[in-house]
Design a protein around this motif. Sequence first.
Motif, PDB file in Angstrom:
ATOM      1  N   LEU A  16      45.925  48.217  39.268  1.00 55.32           N
ATOM      2  CA  LEU A  16      44.695  49.011  39.199  1.00 55.32           C
ATOM      3  C   LEU A  16      43.719  48.403  38.195  1.00 55.32           C
ATOM      4  O   LEU A  16      42.524  48.287  38.470  1.00 55.32           O
ATOM      5  CB  LEU A  16      45.028  50.454  38.824  1.00 55.32           C
ATOM      6  CG  LEU A  16      43.861  51.418  38.691  1.00 55.32           C
ATOM      7  CD1 LEU A  16      43.152  51.594  40.025  1.00 55.32           C
ATOM      8  CD2 LEU A  16      44.342  52.754  38.172  1.00 55.32           C
ATOM      9  N   THR A  17      44.230  47.977  37.067  1.00 56.49           N
ATOM     10  CA  THR A  17      43.385  47.355  36.047  1.00 56.49           C
ATOM     11  C   THR A  17      42.764  46.065  36.573  1.00 56.49           C
ATOM     12  O   THR A  17      41.567  45.820  36.360  1.00 56.49           O
ATOM     13  CB  THR A  17      44.224  47.064  34.791  1.00 56.49           C
ATOM     14  OG1 THR A  17      44.843  48.270  34.352  1.00 56.49           O
ATOM     15  CG2 THR A  17      43.362  46.506  33.680  1.00 56.49           C
ATOM     16  N   GLU A  18      43.549  45.272  37.277  1.00 56.08           N
ATOM     17  CA  GLU A  18      43.029  44.016  37.844  1.00 56.08           C
ATOM     18  C   GLU A  18      41.943  44.281  38.882  1.00 56.08           C
ATOM     19  O   GLU A  18      40.903  43.611  38.900  1.00 56.08           O
ATOM     20  CB  GLU A  18      44.164  43.233  38.491  1.00 56.08           C
ATOM     21  CG  GLU A  18      45.145  42.664  37.512  1.00 56.08           C
ATOM     22  CD  GLU A  18      46.332  42.013  38.208  1.00 56.08           C
ATOM     23  OE1 GLU A  18      46.359  41.942  39.452  1.00 56.08           O
ATOM     24  OE2 GLU A  18      47.256  41.591  37.477  1.00 56.08           O
ATOM     25  N   LYS A  19      42.173  45.269  39.746  1.00 57.24           N
ATOM     26  CA  LYS A  19      41.196  45.588  40.802  1.00 57.24           C
ATOM     27  C   LYS A  19      39.902  46.116  40.200  1.00 57.24           C
ATOM     28  O   LYS A  19      38.809  45.771  40.655  1.00 57.24           O
ATOM     29  CB  LYS A  19      41.771  46.614  41.785  1.00 57.24           C
ATOM     30  CG  LYS A  19      42.956  46.127  42.576  1.00 57.24           C
ATOM     31  CD  LYS A  19      42.570  45.197  43.685  1.00 57.24           C
ATOM     32  CE  LYS A  19      43.797  44.816  44.490  1.00 57.24           C
ATOM     33  NZ  LYS A  19      43.486  43.913  45.580  1.00 57.24           N
ATOM     34  N   LYS A  20      40.008  46.945  39.167  1.00 59.14           N
ATOM     35  CA  LYS A  20      38.807  47.462  38.526  1.00 59.14           C
ATOM     36  C   LYS A  20      38.020  46.334  37.874  1.00 59.14           C
ATOM     37  O   LYS A  20      36.789  46.327  37.911  1.00 59.14           O
ATOM     38  CB  LYS A  20      39.169  48.534  37.495  1.00 59.14           C
ATOM     39  CG  LYS A  20      39.507  49.863  38.123  1.00 59.14           C
ATOM     40  CD  LYS A  20      39.729  50.926  37.071  1.00 59.14           C
ATOM     41  CE  LYS A  20      39.903  52.292  37.705  1.00 59.14           C
ATOM     42  NZ  LYS A  20      40.079  53.339  36.700  1.00 59.14           N
ATOM     43  N   SER A  21      38.720  45.392  37.301  1.00 58.48           N
ATOM     44  CA  SER A  21      38.057  44.247  36.685  1.00 58.48           C
ATOM     45  C   SER A  21      37.336  43.405  37.739  1.00 58.48           C
ATOM     46  O   SER A  21      36.188  42.979  37.534  1.00 58.48           O
ATOM     47  CB  SER A  21      39.085  43.402  35.943  1.00 58.48           C
ATOM     48  OG  SER A  21      38.500  42.250  35.453  1.00 58.48           O
ATOM     49  N   LYS A  22      38.002  43.193  38.874  1.00 56.75           N
ATOM     50  CA  LYS A  22      37.380  42.432  39.958  1.00 56.75           C
ATOM     51  C   LYS A  22      36.155  43.154  40.506  1.00 56.75           C
ATOM     52  O   LYS A  22      35.145  42.516  40.833  1.00 56.75           O
ATOM     53  CB  LYS A  22      38.386  42.200  41.088  1.00 56.75           C
ATOM     54  CG  LYS A  22      39.403  41.145  40.783  1.00 56.75           C
ATOM     55  CD  LYS A  22      40.315  40.926  41.980  1.00 56.75           C
ATOM     56  CE  LYS A  22      41.350  39.881  41.670  1.00 56.75           C
ATOM     57  NZ  LYS A  22      42.281  39.685  42.810  1.00 56.75           N
ATOM     58  N   LEU A  23      36.237  44.483  40.616  1.00 59.93           N
ATOM     59  CA  LEU A  23      35.095  45.254  41.106  1.00 59.93           C
ATOM     60  C   LEU A  23      33.923  45.137  40.136  1.00 59.93           C
ATOM     61  O   LEU A  23      32.773  45.006  40.555  1.00 59.93           O
ATOM     62  CB  LEU A  23      35.481  46.718  41.307  1.00 59.93           C
ATOM     63  CG  LEU A  23      34.396  47.632  41.865  1.00 59.93           C
ATOM     64  CD1 LEU A  23      33.938  47.155  43.241  1.00 59.93           C
ATOM     65  CD2 LEU A  23      34.889  49.057  41.942  1.00 59.93           C
ATOM     66  N   ASN A  24      34.214  45.160  38.863  1.00 62.22           N
ATOM     67  CA  ASN A  24      33.160  45.002  37.849  1.00 62.22           C
ATOM     68  C   ASN A  24      32.503  43.625  37.983  1.00 62.22           C
ATOM     69  O   ASN A  24      31.276  43.521  37.954  1.00 62.22           O
ATOM     70  CB  ASN A  24      33.771  45.170  36.468  1.00 62.22           C
ATOM     71  CG  ASN A  24      32.905  46.009  35.572  1.00 62.22           C
ATOM     72  OD1 ASN A  24      31.911  46.565  36.004  1.00 62.22           O
ATOM     73  ND2 ASN A  24      33.276  46.089  34.307  1.00 62.22           N
ATOM     74  N   GLU A  25      33.309  42.589  38.128  1.00 64.68           N
ATOM     75  CA  GLU A  25      32.766  41.236  38.308  1.00 64.68           C
ATOM     76  C   GLU A  25      31.934  41.146  39.576  1.00 64.68           C
ATOM     77  O   GLU A  25      30.890  40.502  39.606  1.00 64.68           O
ATOM     78  CB  GLU A  25      33.907  40.217  38.363  1.00 64.68           C
ATOM     79  CG  GLU A  25      34.618  40.032  37.062  1.00 64.68           C
ATOM     80  CD  GLU A  25      35.844  39.143  37.208  1.00 64.68           C
ATOM     81  OE1 GLU A  25      36.035  38.533  38.280  1.00 64.68           O
ATOM     82  OE2 GLU A  25      36.618  39.080  36.242  1.00 64.68           O
ATOM     83  N   PHE A  26      32.415  41.802  40.630  1.00 61.71           N
ATOM     84  CA  PHE A  26      31.684  41.798  41.897  1.00 61.71           C
ATOM     85  C   PHE A  26      30.321  42.457  41.741  1.00 61.71           C
ATOM     86  O   PHE A  26      29.314  41.956  42.249  1.00 61.71           O
ATOM     87  CB  PHE A  26      32.502  42.522  42.973  1.00 61.71           C
ATOM     88  CG  PHE A  26      31.725  42.765  44.234  1.00 61.71           C
ATOM     89  CD1 PHE A  26      31.506  41.738  45.135  1.00 61.71           C
ATOM     90  CD2 PHE A  26      31.208  44.026  44.519  1.00 61.71           C
ATOM     91  CE1 PHE A  26      30.781  41.957  46.285  1.00 61.71           C
ATOM     92  CE2 PHE A  26      30.491  44.249  45.667  1.00 61.71           C
ATOM     93  CZ  PHE A  26      30.273  43.216  46.559  1.00 61.71           C
ATOM     94  N   ARG A  27      30.283  43.575  41.029  1.00 61.06           N
ATOM     95  CA  ARG A  27      29.008  44.279  40.842  1.00 61.06           C
ATOM     96  C   ARG A  27      28.011  43.419  40.077  1.00 61.06           C
ATOM     97  O   ARG A  27      26.823  43.418  40.389  1.00 61.06           O
ATOM     98  CB  ARG A  27      29.255  45.600  40.121  1.00 61.06           C
ATOM     99  CG  ARG A  27      29.884  46.623  41.019  1.00 61.06           C
ATOM    100  CD  ARG A  27      30.090  47.944  40.335  1.00 61.06           C
ATOM    101  NE  ARG A  27      30.566  48.926  41.289  1.00 61.06           N
ATOM    102  CZ  ARG A  27      31.230  50.007  40.964  1.00 61.06           C
ATOM    103  NH1 ARG A  27      31.493  50.264  39.698  1.00 61.06           N
ATOM    104  NH2 ARG A  27      31.622  50.847  41.885  1.00 61.06           N
ATOM    105  N   PHE A  28      28.480  42.699  39.074  1.00 58.52           N
ATOM    106  CA  PHE A  28      27.591  41.802  38.341  1.00 58.52           C
ATOM    107  C   PHE A  28      27.128  40.653  39.234  1.00 58.52           C
ATOM    108  O   PHE A  28      25.981  40.215  39.153  1.00 58.52           O
ATOM    109  CB  PHE A  28      28.274  41.250  37.090  1.00 58.52           C
ATOM    110  CG  PHE A  28      28.248  42.208  35.943  1.00 58.52           C
ATOM    111  CD1 PHE A  28      27.066  42.542  35.327  1.00 58.52           C
ATOM    112  CD2 PHE A  28      29.417  42.778  35.485  1.00 58.52           C
ATOM    113  CE1 PHE A  28      27.028  43.432  34.269  1.00 58.52           C
ATOM    114  CE2 PHE A  28      29.407  43.666  34.432  1.00 58.52           C
ATOM    115  CZ  PHE A  28      28.200  43.998  33.821  1.00 58.52           C
ATOM    116  N   ALA A  29      28.014  40.169  40.098  1.00 54.34           N
ATOM    117  CA  ALA A  29      27.660  39.076  40.997  1.00 54.34           C
ATOM    118  C   ALA A  29      26.604  39.526  42.011  1.00 54.34           C
ATOM    119  O   ALA A  29      25.696  38.773  42.350  1.00 54.34           O
ATOM    120  CB  ALA A  29      28.897  38.558  41.714  1.00 54.34           C
TER     121      ALA A  29
END
Length: 63
Positions: A16-29
């Motif tokens: 869950l922590t990894e997915k949330k981090s990826k989602l955050n990176e995606f939003r910035f991208a």
Amino acid sequence: MSEYKGKNQKDLIKELTEKKSKLNEFRFAVAGSKAKNVREGRVLRRDIARIMTEISTPSASKK
């Protein structure tokens, strides 16, 4: 069947922590117009929801 069934709660929280981090990176991208695959955010959000559902079920909390 969810790929998250059968995993213990510690692994689910880590994922869950990894997915949330990826989602955050995606939003910035997306904000910076660097993201090419805009469907990635939807998939990440669904995975997060599936993991959170699995964590909240009583059988996962016993493991």
